[in-house]
Enzyme design. Structure first.
Site, mmCIF file in Angstrom:
data_model
loop_
_atom_site.group_PDB
_atom_site.id
_atom_site.type_symbol
_atom_site.label_atom_id
_atom_site.label_comp_id
_atom_site.label_asym_id
_atom_site.label_seq_id
_atom_site.Cartn_x
_atom_site.Cartn_y
_atom_site.Cartn_z
ATOM 1 C CB THR A 238 -0.964 0.024 1.202
ATOM 2 O OG1 THR A 238 -0.219 -0.164 2.412
ATOM 3 C CG2 THR A 238 -2.006 -1.075 1.078
ATOM 4 C CG PHE B 23 -7.446 -6.916 -2.846
ATOM 5 C CD1 PHE B 23 -7.923 -6.612 -4.108
ATOM 6 C CD2 PHE B 23 -6.129 -7.321 -2.716
ATOM 7 C CE1 PHE B 23 -7.104 -6.699 -5.229
ATOM 8 C CE2 PHE B 23 -5.300 -7.421 -3.823
ATOM 9 C CZ PHE B 23 -5.789 -7.104 -5.086
ATOM 10 N NE ARG B 24 -10.549 -10.558 1.894
ATOM 11 C CZ ARG B 24 -9.660 -11.112 1.069
ATOM 12 N NH1 ARG B 24 -8.419 -10.664 1.048
ATOM 13 N NH2 ARG B 24 -10.000 -12.113 0.283
ATOM 14 C CG HIS C 277 -2.832 -15.827 -4.856
ATOM 15 N ND1 HIS C 277 -3.302 -15.043 -3.835
ATOM 16 C CD2 HIS C 277 -3.073 -17.110 -4.473
ATOM 17 C CE1 HIS C 277 -3.808 -15.798 -2.878
ATOM 18 N NE2 HIS C 277 -3.666 -17.062 -3.237
ATOM 19 C CB CYS D 164 7.728 -20.723 -25.613
ATOM 20 S SG CYS D 164 8.939 -21.200 -24.358
ATOM 21 C CG ASN E 160 -3.225 -7.062 8.587
ATOM 22 O OD1 ASN E 160 -2.643 -6.814 7.531
ATOM 23 N ND2 ASN E 160 -4.544 -7.101 8.676
#
EC number: 2.3.1.286
Length: 333
Positions: A57, A64-65, A133, A166, A240
């Site tokens: 951030t 996202f939340r 992810h 590729c 957090n």
């Protein structure tokens, strides 16, 4: 941009708890806890760090939340006012601090849910990270499965064909005939096999798991830090601004800015914060660079896991039996 990434995903309602109130604990408390964390790092044998959107951030990439996160605002029909492009964002204090701690052996592996590519762009070697992810700055061949670093962030998500051949050359000197695809997962995709295996192996033998900027809601990545608790001796730390899914199981919780924690942590560990360098950013390198996890790396870590995890289980079993016998003696007395 985070918004564009989110817009590219398929529709999915169950995005977890969003918009939870942020918590800021007193500075004195943070200083005391960081000092304790530094001691734990110095005494740990295998430290694994789990990173989420909260560490990016300060680079201008919305989470996202959070209260102003992409999905929080989306529910209100809004979009973040601050939303830098992935190409223009640069690694944060946390990204660079983690690189320094990897290079000095203070931490041993990073498991990331982030797709922004800032770990890669900090100069972190591929051998030290699982990207569960995907990554906006990597692409993968559908035939040989090799990954390569992109010079700019992909504009597609969901493992779509980029219509690029590729660049791999086979052992027989013939070109691979595969096509390149983006590596960014959509909701329904399986996690990349090698990344997940290494994340599982490292998390299983960790005696200290540090969670940075994540609410730990997405599984299986959100449950991996708990592996360190299975042997009864490992510690889990959470840093957090919002409450997380596993706060009750944490040995230490820091509710403050991650960058602030990492800056203080480096001071306690007597390490210097390296500056982001374009020269060390693979996306700025003119050469074609591989971002492939080697099979030998996976096999080597599997052997370490099999040896150490069994030893940890045995140690945990012995500790449990001692506690059991002590309780029995106390009962008789």
């Amino acid at each position: 941009m985070s918004c564009n990434y989110s817009d590219g995903l398929s529709s999915y309602e169950n995005k977890g708890k969003i918009g939870l109130k942020e918590i800021f604990e007193p500075e004195e408390s943070v200083i005391k806890k960081v000092k304790e964390l530094a001691k734990w790092i110095d005494s740990a044998s295998h430290v694994v760090v789990h990173t989420g959107a909260g560490i990016s951030t300060s680079a201008g990439i919305p989470d996202f939340r959070g209260p102003n996160g992409v999905w929080t605002l989306e529910k209100q029909g809004l979009k973040p006012s601050v939303n830098i492009s992935f190409d223009d964002a640069v690694p944060t204090i946390t990204h660079m601090a983690l690189l320094e701690m990897i290079n000095t052996g203070k931490i041993h592996y990073i498991v990331s849910q982030n797709i922004d590519g800032l770990h890669l762009r900090s100069g972190l070697p591929r051998d030290y990270i699982s990207e569960l992810h995907g990554n906006m700055f990597t692409e993968q061949c559908n035939v040989c499965k090799r990954q390569f670093v992109r010079k700019s962030a992909t504009i597609s998500v969901g493992q779509k064909c980029l219509n690029v051949p590729c660049p791999s050359i086979k052992l027989n000197s013939r070109a691979c005939r595969g096509k390149m695809y983006d590596t960014v997962l959509d909701w329904e995709h399986d996690l990349p096999e090698k990344d997940l295996k290494l994340a599982d192996y490292h998390s299983s033998i960790a005696d200290l798991s540090i969670c940075l900027g994540t609410t730990l809601q997405i599984v299986p990545s959100g449950n991996l830090p708990l592996y360190t608790k299975r042997n009864g001796t490992g510690k889990m730390v959470i840093c957090n601004l919002q409450p997380t899914k596993h706060d009750r199981k944490a040995d230490l919780i820091l509710n403050t800015y991650v960058d602030d924690v990492m800056r203080k942590l480096l001071e306690h560990l007597h390490l210097k914060l390296p500056a982001y360098s374009v020269d060390n950013d693979p996306t700025k390198n003119a050469d074609l660079l591989s971002w492939t996890i080697s099979d030998s790396n996976v096999k080597q870590m599997q052997k370490i896991y099999q040896t150490q995890y069994l030893a940890l289980k045995k140690k945990s079993s012995i500790s449990y039996e001692k506690v059991k016998m002590k309780k029995k003696e106390n009962t008789h007395n």
